[in-house]
Write a protein that holds these residues in place. Structure first.
Motif, PDB file in Angstrom:
ATOM      1  N   GLY A 189       0.721  -1.357  -0.120  1.00 46.74           N
ATOM      2  CA  GLY A 189       0.180   0.094   0.176  1.00 46.74           C
ATOM      3  C   GLY A 189       0.741   1.238  -0.106  1.00 46.74           C
ATOM      4  N   VAL A 190       2.233   1.161   0.129  1.00 45.72           N
ATOM      5  CA  VAL A 190       3.001   2.366   0.130  1.00 45.72           C
ATOM      6  C   VAL A 190       3.882   2.359  -1.060  1.00 45.72           C
ATOM      7  N   GLU A 191       3.847   3.425  -2.058  1.00 47.31           N
ATOM      8  CA  GLU A 191       4.681   3.395  -3.090  1.00 47.31           C
ATOM      9  C   GLU A 191       5.897   3.919  -2.743  1.00 47.31           C
ATOM     10  N   SER A 192       7.104   3.151  -3.198  1.00 49.23           N
ATOM     11  CA  SER A 192       8.484   3.523  -3.015  1.00 49.23           C
ATOM     12  C   SER A 192       8.872   4.640  -4.067  1.00 49.23           C
ATOM     13  N   ALA A 193       9.697   5.569  -3.780  1.00 50.15           N
ATOM     14  CA  ALA A 193      10.242   6.473  -4.738  1.00 50.15           C
ATOM     15  C   ALA A 193      11.743   5.954  -4.933  1.00 50.15           C
ATOM     16  N   PRO A 194      12.243   6.122  -6.443  1.00 50.14           N
ATOM     17  CA  PRO A 194      13.735   5.860  -6.409  1.00 50.14           C
ATOM     18  C   PRO A 194      14.585   6.641  -5.573  1.00 50.14           C
ATOM     19  N   VAL A 195      15.560   6.227  -4.992  1.00 48.73           N
ATOM     20  CA  VAL A 195      16.433   7.065  -4.192  1.00 48.73           C
ATOM     21  C   VAL A 195      17.349   7.972  -4.968  1.00 48.73           C
ATOM     22  N   ALA A 196      17.612   7.765  -6.108  1.00 47.21           N
ATOM     23  CA  ALA A 196      18.156   8.596  -6.868  1.00 47.21           C
ATOM     24  C   ALA A 196      17.236   9.907  -7.085  1.00 47.21           C
ATOM     25  N   ALA A 197      15.989   9.763  -7.570  1.00 47.18           N
ATOM     26  CA  ALA A 197      15.368  10.923  -7.812  1.00 47.18           C
ATOM     27  C   ALA A 197      15.005  11.712  -6.425  1.00 47.18           C
ATOM     28  N   ALA A 198      14.894  11.026  -5.119  1.00 44.53           N
ATOM     29  CA  ALA A 198      14.993  11.963  -4.057  1.00 44.53           C
ATOM     30  C   ALA A 198      16.096  12.756  -3.892  1.00 44.53           C
ATOM     31  N   THR A 199      17.124  11.945  -4.154  1.00 43.11           N
ATOM     32  CA  THR A 199      18.423  12.852  -3.993  1.00 43.11           C
ATOM     33  C   THR A 199      18.582  14.011  -4.896  1.00 43.11           C
ATOM     34  N   THR A 200      18.127  13.787  -6.046  1.00 43.91           N
ATOM     35  CA  THR A 200      18.264  14.887  -7.110  1.00 43.91           C
ATOM     36  C   THR A 200      17.328  15.958  -6.651  1.00 43.91           C
ATOM     37  N   ALA A 201      16.236  15.704  -6.115  1.00 45.16           N
ATOM     38  CA  ALA A 201      15.091  16.728  -5.917  1.00 45.16           C
ATOM     39  C   ALA A 201      15.708  17.507  -4.563  1.00 45.16           C
ATOM     40  N   SER A 202      16.281  16.940  -3.782  1.00 46.90           N
ATOM     41  CA  SER A 202      16.902  17.645  -2.608  1.00 46.90           C
ATOM     42  C   SER A 202      18.089  18.403  -2.885  1.00 46.90           C
ATOM     43  N   GLN A 203      18.559  18.434  -3.851  1.00 48.15           N
ATOM     44  CA  GLN A 203      19.868  19.117  -4.103  1.00 48.15           C
ATOM     45  C   GLN A 203      19.356  20.610  -4.247  1.00 48.15           C
ATOM     46  N   THR A 204      20.282  21.470  -3.825  1.00 47.46           N
ATOM     47  CA  THR A 204      19.903  22.912  -3.967  1.00 47.46           C
ATOM     48  C   THR A 204      20.873  23.766  -5.103  1.00 47.46           C
ATOM     49  N   GLN A 205      20.418  24.557  -5.819  1.00 42.59           N
ATOM     50  CA  GLN A 205      21.115  25.093  -6.818  1.00 42.59           C
ATOM     51  C   GLN A 205      20.685  26.746  -6.586  1.00 42.59           C
ATOM     52  N   THR A 206      21.515  27.441  -7.265  1.00 43.33           N
ATOM     53  CA  THR A 206      21.555  29.055  -7.291  1.00 43.33           C
ATOM     54  C   THR A 206      21.184  29.346  -8.622  1.00 43.33           C
ATOM     55  N   PHE A 207      19.939  29.942  -8.907  1.00 45.55           N
ATOM     56  CA  PHE A 207      19.563  30.569 -10.235  1.00 45.55           C
ATOM     57  C   PHE A 207      19.530  32.084 -10.111  1.00 45.55           C
ATOM     58  N   THR A 208      19.677  32.672 -11.213  1.00 50.77           N
ATOM     59  CA  THR A 208      19.427  34.091 -11.392  1.00 50.77           C
ATOM     60  C   THR A 208      18.214  34.546 -11.817  1.00 50.77           C
ATOM     61  N   VAL A 209      17.339  35.363 -11.317  1.00 46.32           N
ATOM     62  CA  VAL A 209      15.945  36.023 -11.463  1.00 46.32           C
ATOM     63  C   VAL A 209      15.820  37.476 -11.677  1.00 46.32           C
ATOM     64  N   GLN A 210      15.696  37.980 -13.198  1.00 47.30           N
ATOM     65  CA  GLN A 210      15.982  39.238 -13.541  1.00 47.30           C
ATOM     66  C   GLN A 210      14.381  39.624 -13.587  1.00 47.30           C
ATOM     67  N   PHE A 211      14.219  41.094 -13.056  1.00 46.62           N
ATOM     68  CA  PHE A 211      12.855  41.664 -13.386  1.00 46.62           C
ATOM     69  C   PHE A 211      12.953  43.139 -13.398  1.00 46.62           C
ATOM     70  N   SER A 212      11.972  43.647 -14.097  1.00 46.09           N
ATOM     71  CA  SER A 212      11.766  45.131 -14.085  1.00 46.09           C
ATOM     72  C   SER A 212      11.418  45.865 -12.795  1.00 46.09           C
ATOM     73  N   THR A 213      12.069  46.908 -12.346  1.00 41.89           N
ATOM     74  CA  THR A 213      11.844  47.481 -11.035  1.00 41.89           C
ATOM     75  C   THR A 213      11.737  48.927 -11.374  1.00 41.89           C
ATOM     76  N   PRO A 214      10.487  49.523 -11.761  1.00 43.42           N
ATOM     77  CA  PRO A 214      10.532  50.997 -12.101  1.00 43.42           C
ATOM     78  C   PRO A 214      10.443  51.640 -10.567  1.00 43.42           C
ATOM     79  N   ASP A 215      10.027  50.904  -9.794  1.00 42.59           N
ATOM     80  CA  ASP A 215      10.176  51.540  -8.171  1.00 42.59           C
ATOM     81  C   ASP A 215      10.307  50.653  -7.139  1.00 42.59           C
ATOM     82  N   ALA A 216      10.258  50.937  -5.900  1.00 42.78           N
ATOM     83  CA  ALA A 216      10.349  50.128  -4.786  1.00 42.78           C
ATOM     84  C   ALA A 216       9.483  49.044  -4.452  1.00 42.78           C
ATOM     85  N   VAL A 217       8.184  49.323  -4.968  1.00 43.85           N
ATOM     86  CA  VAL A 217       6.918  48.674  -4.661  1.00 43.85           C
ATOM     87  C   VAL A 217       7.299  47.186  -5.533  1.00 43.85           C
TER      88      VAL A 217
END
Length: 402
Positions: free
Chosen positions: A310-338
């Protein structure tokens, strides 16, 4: 009573260290091409016509220099009409100008839009960049070393440096608020990896680069001699150095701007040589005591060989990959502080985002957020789209807009 007074005085002293007009927000680094130092001398029927003629001349000269620097075809730059050049140029930077009734003499900078210019230059693909590197620009003058305690010309030169064409992914603090407490001249002498991890995590960087400038003045207003060195890493390792001289105080900003470009060249050469890789000791590797593992297994009893019904087991490799942290860049227009607050809040609201800091602030332009995310770029994009943002995805970076 005495303890309360001491606490109040300590709080006042701390506030005095961060109050005031500190910090210079870095310009947005969009990757556009910039050609500076274009000298023009144009005439016209009136001052406005002379200025327009000077700007057209600057665009033509800048295009020729840009082709000589980046054009893959070699030889002479192809002749382009004024309308085509107008469409390629995103901004004109006035470095110095003299306007007369019928004459215009100036030194200008020309910024070409990368998307509209790259095709003419024959550029394809993207240049591999370094890991995010925190910049701590240290200036020594008058026997005193400083970083962000006060506004300095060295900090200003790094804030104005256009990093888009560099292979180094610079993370440039604004220098305001707590930056003047965390990033000081004394910080570069510390060797504690725990302390460095805290600093780098705060700014979303993987390692640190330390460009150092030492200025000596012969007399007030006279020649300024500068010694510049490029260092990196928590151990303050030396990469290279050089000397420059400004003939007068008003020529100092130009000298510092050129010094920043030369130091960037030293870091780029170090990256190509494999020296500018993140320090492995800055990455926390959790260690589990084997005895503790044995004790836990002994208490839990024998483990079933197959999956529990009754319990579905997830592959270990997939869980490991999902838990890895990465750093990404997000750019966006900022006409003002709001708009800045809205973009930062949207990124932080995505499930899996462990940290989001503004690495490049440009009110009226494009600001950049450094996001640490437990997942891949597609998942981060999906999380932002779910909030109603339009997302354009690139290599390790996305652009969002409403």
């Amino acid at each position: 009573m005495g303890g309360g007074v001491a606490l109040a005085l300590a709080g006042a002293g701390l506030y005095a260290q961060i109050e005031g007009d500190r910090g210079i927000p870095p310009i947005a680094s969009t990757g556009d091409f910039e050609i500076s130092g274009i000298e023009v001398n144009a005439t016209g029927d009136n001052a406005e016509a002379a200025r327009a003629a000077g700007w057209r001349e600057a665009q033509r000269k800048a295009w020729e220099q840009l082709w000589a620097k980046n054009g893959l075809g070699g030889g002479t730059a192809p002749a382009l009409d004024a309308g085509t050049l107008d469409g390629m140029v995103s901004a004109i930077v006035v470095e110095n100008e003299q306007i007369g009734p019928h004459r215009y003499i100036a030194t200008l900078g020309v910024i070409f839009d990368r998307a509209r210019t790259g095709g003419y230059l024959g550029m394809q693909g993207q240049v591999a960049r370094s890991a995010p590197m925190l910049v701590i620009p240290v200036l020594y003058q008058g026997g005193v070393g400083s970083v962000f305690e006060t506004r300095t010309p060295w900090q200003k030169a790094w804030a104005e440096f256009r990093t888009g064409e560099s292979v180094i992914d610079y993370v440039r603090p604004t220098g305001s608020g707590a930056d003047s407490l965390l990033l000081t001249e004394g910080q570069i002498t510390r060797r504690s990896r725990n302390w460095w991890r805290m600093i780098l995590d705060e700014f979303g960087a993987a390692d640190v680069v330390i460009p150092i400038a030492r200025l000596q003045r012969e007399f007030p207003g006279g020649p300024v001699h500068g010694t510049f060195s490029a260092r990196y890493g928590p151990d303050n390792r030396y990469l290279g150095s050089f000397e420059m001289t400004a003939v007068s105080e008003d020529k100092l900003p130009a000298m510092l701007n050129e010094a920043v470009k030369r130091i960037d060249g030293l870091y780029a050469a170090a990256l190509a040589a494999g020296k500018l890789t993140p320090d492995a000791t800055l990455v926390v590797q959790p260690q589990i005591d084997p005895k503790l593992v044995d004790e836990v297994l002994a208490k839990s009893g024998p483990v079933a060989a197959g999956p529990v019904a009754g319990v579905e087991s997830a592959p270990v490799a997939a869980a490991t990959t999902a838990s890895q942290t990465q750093t990404f860049t997000v750019q966006f227009s900022t006409p003002d502080a709001v708009a800045l607050d809205a973009g930062l809040a949207a990124v932080r609201a995505v499930a899996g985002v462990q940290g989001a800091t503004v690495s490049s602030l440009a009110i009226g332009g494009m600001s950049v957020i450094r996001a640490t995310y437990a997942g891949d770029l597609e998942a981060l994009s999906a999380g932002l789209k779910a909030q109603g943002w339009k997302v354009t995805q690139g290599a390790g970076a996305i652009v969002i807009r409403k």
